[in-house]
Design an enzyme around this catalytic site. Structure first.
Site, PDB file in Angstrom:
ATOM      1  N   SER A  72     -41.377  -9.948 122.657  1.00  0.00           N
ATOM      2  CA  SER A  72     -39.201 -10.316 122.556  1.00  0.00           C
ATOM      3  C   SER A  72     -39.191 -11.711 123.289  1.00  0.00           C
ATOM      4  O   SER A  72     -39.394 -11.432 124.635  1.00  0.00           O
ATOM      5  CB  SER A  72     -37.991  -9.476 123.183  1.00  0.00           C
ATOM      6  OG  SER A  72     -37.321 -10.348 122.916  1.00  0.00           O
ATOM      7  N   GLY A 126     -25.327  -8.795 123.529  1.00  0.00           N
ATOM      8  CA  GLY A 126     -24.302  -7.923 124.019  1.00  0.00           C
ATOM      9  C   GLY A 126     -23.225  -8.794 123.664  1.00  0.00           C
ATOM     10  O   GLY A 126     -21.717  -8.576 124.207  1.00  0.00           O
ATOM     11  N   GLY A 128     -21.154  -9.115 120.561  1.00  0.00           N
ATOM     12  CA  GLY A 128     -20.548  -8.942 119.683  1.00  0.00           C
ATOM     13  C   GLY A 128     -20.503  -9.756 118.056  1.00  0.00           C
ATOM     14  O   GLY A 128     -19.528  -9.004 117.544  1.00  0.00           O
ATOM     15  N   LEU A 129     -21.654 -10.185 118.389  1.00  0.00           N
ATOM     16  CA  LEU A 129     -21.794 -11.300 117.060  1.00  0.00           C
ATOM     17  C   LEU A 129     -23.244 -10.604 116.490  1.00  0.00           C
ATOM     18  O   LEU A 129     -23.933 -10.764 115.632  1.00  0.00           O
ATOM     19  CB  LEU A 129     -22.693 -12.018 117.356  1.00  0.00           C
ATOM     20  CG  LEU A 129     -21.509 -13.021 118.144  1.00  0.00           C
ATOM     21  CD1 LEU A 129     -22.196 -14.742 118.113  1.00  0.00           C
ATOM     22  CD2 LEU A 129     -20.324 -12.872 117.144  1.00  0.00           C
ATOM     23  N   SER A 131     -26.307  -9.035 117.542  1.00  0.00           N
ATOM     24  CA  SER A 131     -27.616  -9.226 118.238  1.00  0.00           C
ATOM     25  C   SER A 131     -28.446  -7.991 117.454  1.00  0.00           C
ATOM     26  O   SER A 131     -29.698  -8.011 117.587  1.00  0.00           O
ATOM     27  CB  SER A 131     -27.951  -9.705 119.408  1.00  0.00           C
ATOM     28  OG  SER A 131     -27.743  -8.641 120.686  1.00  0.00           O
ATOM     29  N   SER A 132     -28.339  -6.311 117.647  1.00  0.00           N
ATOM     30  CA  SER A 132     -28.952  -5.423 117.301  1.00  0.00           C
ATOM     31  C   SER A 132     -29.587  -6.079 116.344  1.00  0.00           C
ATOM     32  O   SER A 132     -29.882  -5.250 115.522  1.00  0.00           O
ATOM     33  CB  SER A 132     -28.555  -4.445 117.957  1.00  0.00           C
ATOM     34  OG  SER A 132     -27.315  -4.465 117.487  1.00  0.00           O
ATOM     35  N   GLU A 164     -30.999   2.388 114.153  1.00  0.00           N
ATOM     36  CA  GLU A 164     -30.004   2.456 115.152  1.00  0.00           C
ATOM     37  C   GLU A 164     -29.152   3.657 115.766  1.00  0.00           C
ATOM     38  O   GLU A 164     -28.943   3.693 116.874  1.00  0.00           O
ATOM     39  CB  GLU A 164     -28.963   1.164 115.233  1.00  0.00           C
ATOM     40  CG  GLU A 164     -28.170   0.917 115.943  1.00  0.00           C
ATOM     41  CD  GLU A 164     -27.455  -0.459 116.046  1.00  0.00           C
ATOM     42  OE1 GLU A 164     -26.761  -1.242 117.142  1.00  0.00           O
ATOM     43  OE2 GLU A 164     -27.627  -1.186 114.891  1.00  0.00           O
ATOM     44  N   ASP A 176     -22.609  -3.857 110.395  1.00  0.00           N
ATOM     45  CA  ASP A 176     -23.444  -4.897 110.730  1.00  0.00           C
ATOM     46  C   ASP A 176     -24.813  -5.403 110.605  1.00  0.00           C
ATOM     47  O   ASP A 176     -25.499  -7.150 109.508  1.00  0.00           O
ATOM     48  CB  ASP A 176     -23.785  -5.135 112.206  1.00  0.00           C
ATOM     49  CG  ASP A 176     -23.018  -4.801 113.532  1.00  0.00           C
ATOM     50  OD1 ASP A 176     -21.779  -5.428 112.986  1.00  0.00           O
ATOM     51  OD2 ASP A 176     -22.541  -4.128 114.590  1.00  0.00           O
ATOM     52  N   TYR A 225     -16.409   2.577 122.740  1.00  0.00           N
ATOM     53  CA  TYR A 225     -16.990   2.918 121.702  1.00  0.00           C
ATOM     54  C   TYR A 225     -17.083   3.744 121.176  1.00  0.00           C
ATOM     55  O   TYR A 225     -16.126   4.000 119.681  1.00  0.00           O
ATOM     56  CB  TYR A 225     -18.092   1.595 121.214  1.00  0.00           C
ATOM     57  CG  TYR A 225     -18.520   1.590 120.104  1.00  0.00           C
ATOM     58  CD1 TYR A 225     -18.304   1.560 118.742  1.00  0.00           C
ATOM     59  CD2 TYR A 225     -19.575   2.602 118.863  1.00  0.00           C
ATOM     60  CE1 TYR A 225     -18.022   1.191 117.249  1.00  0.00           C
ATOM     61  CE2 TYR A 225     -19.973   2.733 118.252  1.00  0.00           C
ATOM     62  CZ  TYR A 225     -18.807   2.322 117.070  1.00  0.00           C
ATOM     63  OH  TYR A 225     -20.054   2.401 115.420  1.00  0.00           O
TER      64      TYR A 225
END
Length: 390
Positions: A72, A126, A128-129, A131-132, A164, A176, A225
């Site tokens: 990465s 991190g 909120g879009l 990425s995970s 996930e 997501d 969350y």
């Protein structure tokens, strides 16, 4: 050199330095913007979503080793493990998003091959879009390409959600992963999280979606969350005891809630009220977009933001300062949060002709209010995951 060419060049240089030679293929998967529908996916409700231009790229080639070696560039770390020997216990670390995908695909009976790969993402980690999910879905497409098998977008999304949930230990909904798999250039999606279907919804041509990243660290996002999800599940159980027709909070409407809310402790009442009202807002927002009713768009986004603040209690002062900056910006139509709360990204719908003026205003106002430099991205509905063709 354009940014895409620069990015490709950097990935190629890293690939050659690690493995020698050239990659055999490239895949990509986008991040997503939650246009309206905070945590409604966890309750099998509706969400307005779109894939965005920020994405993860992976350059890969098959390896005879039977191992996955992936570097990465964003975190500056590499992982290396044998297929079939993925870690069995969940952990909140980036490598589990990679190994989790191969573990799930292996359990499904797909024939995987070893790979050497380099990943790079422009999705803020991190923020909120998602990425995970962008990483998960791009890794899943890499394995499909390397192994010579194909999953449809729904199968890909479900496999990545399972990874996930089970390997990273994040009990998230499908939003997501679905957005990354089904995204379409030029159109948003109204996602039905119960049926796992969607309809396409066009954003008016003279409106742009502007992502405004608070750059405030989301230190509470993970634990809170999970807590909000547990509270909603407990609230659903108590409501269900009063009315068995309620399967999730999606099944609650205002008259029903008013009749049953006395069965809920105050905190659970607030959480459940936010979710069922948010679900109603999503459907109303779709209608507002279709008829280009900008007053309704503004009202519904306001309801979402203040509901998250007062009922769901997932905002922080940095988000409130960003909301004020966005709502005072030139050309703003509507604004709200996007993603998991406690910081991260927010978004605004802005008249296209005033986007640059709006962006300057928000950056200046937010900096003066918080001392933090915002990151601002003008985006548009973008294509979902797949191979990168050069």
């Amino acid at each position: 050199m354009n940014p895409g060419a620069e990015r490709k060049k950097g990935i190629l240089e890293k690939f050659r330095s690690l493995y020698g030679g050239e990659p055999a293929g490239w895949v990509r998967a986008p991040g997503r913007a939650e246009l309206l529908g905070t945590d409604t996916d966890d309750n099998l409700g509706y969400v307005m979503t779109m894939a965005i231009h920020l994405d993860t790229w992976i350059a890969w080639r098959v390896s005879a080793s039977g191992r996955v070696a992936l570097h990465s560039m964003n975190v500056g770390e590499s992982l290396d493990y044998r297929l079939g020997e993925e870690p069995a216990t969940p952990a909140a670390s980036w490598d589990r998003y990679v190994s989790g995908v191969s573990r799930v695909l292996g359990l499904q009976g797909h024939a995987l091959r070893g790979v050497e790969a380099v990943a790079h993402s422009t999705v803020p980690i991190g923020g909120g879009l998602s990425s995970s999910a962008s990483l998960l879905v791009s890794v899943c497409h890499m394995h499909q390409a390397a192994g010579g098998f194909r999953l449809d977008p729904k199968q890909t999304a479900l496999a990545c959600q399972q990874a996930e949930n089970q390997d990273a230990g994040v009990n998230c909904g499908i939003l997501d992963h679905y957005s990354a798999c089904f995204g379409l250039a030029g159109t948003a999606l109204l996602l039905d999280c119960r049926s796992l279907t969607h309809v396409e919804v066009r954003i008016p041509a003279d409106i742009r979606v502007v992502i405004c990243d608070t750059n405030y660290p989301r230190t509470l996002a993970g634990s809170e969350y999970a807590k909000r999800r547990q509270e909603c599940e407990e609230g659903t159980r108590l409501l269900q005891a009063q009315d068995p027709s309620i399967r999730t909070l999606r099944d609650v409407n205002t008259p029903l809630f008013e009749r049953l809310q006395e069965a809920l402790p105050e905190t659970l009442r607030k959480r459940c009220q936010f979710i069922f009202e948010e679900n109603q807002r999503v459907v109303a927002f779709m209608a507002a977009l279709v008829r280009d009713d900008r007053a309704a768009m503004r009202r519904l986004c306001e309801g979402s933001f203040f509901g998250e603040r007062d009922l769901y209690e997932k905002t922080v002062p940095a988000m409130e300062r960003m909301y004020e900056a966005m709502m005072g910006g030139p050309g703003v139509v509507a604004a709200r949060q996007s993603g998991g709360g406690f910081g991260g990204c927010m978004l605004a719908y802005v008249q296209a002709a005033r986007v640059e003026e709006f962006s300057r205003h928000v950056g200046r106002q937010y900096r003066e209010a918080t001392g933090i430099e915002a990151a601002i991205h003008v985006t548009e509905p973008s294509a979902g995951a797949g191979p990168l063709e050069w």
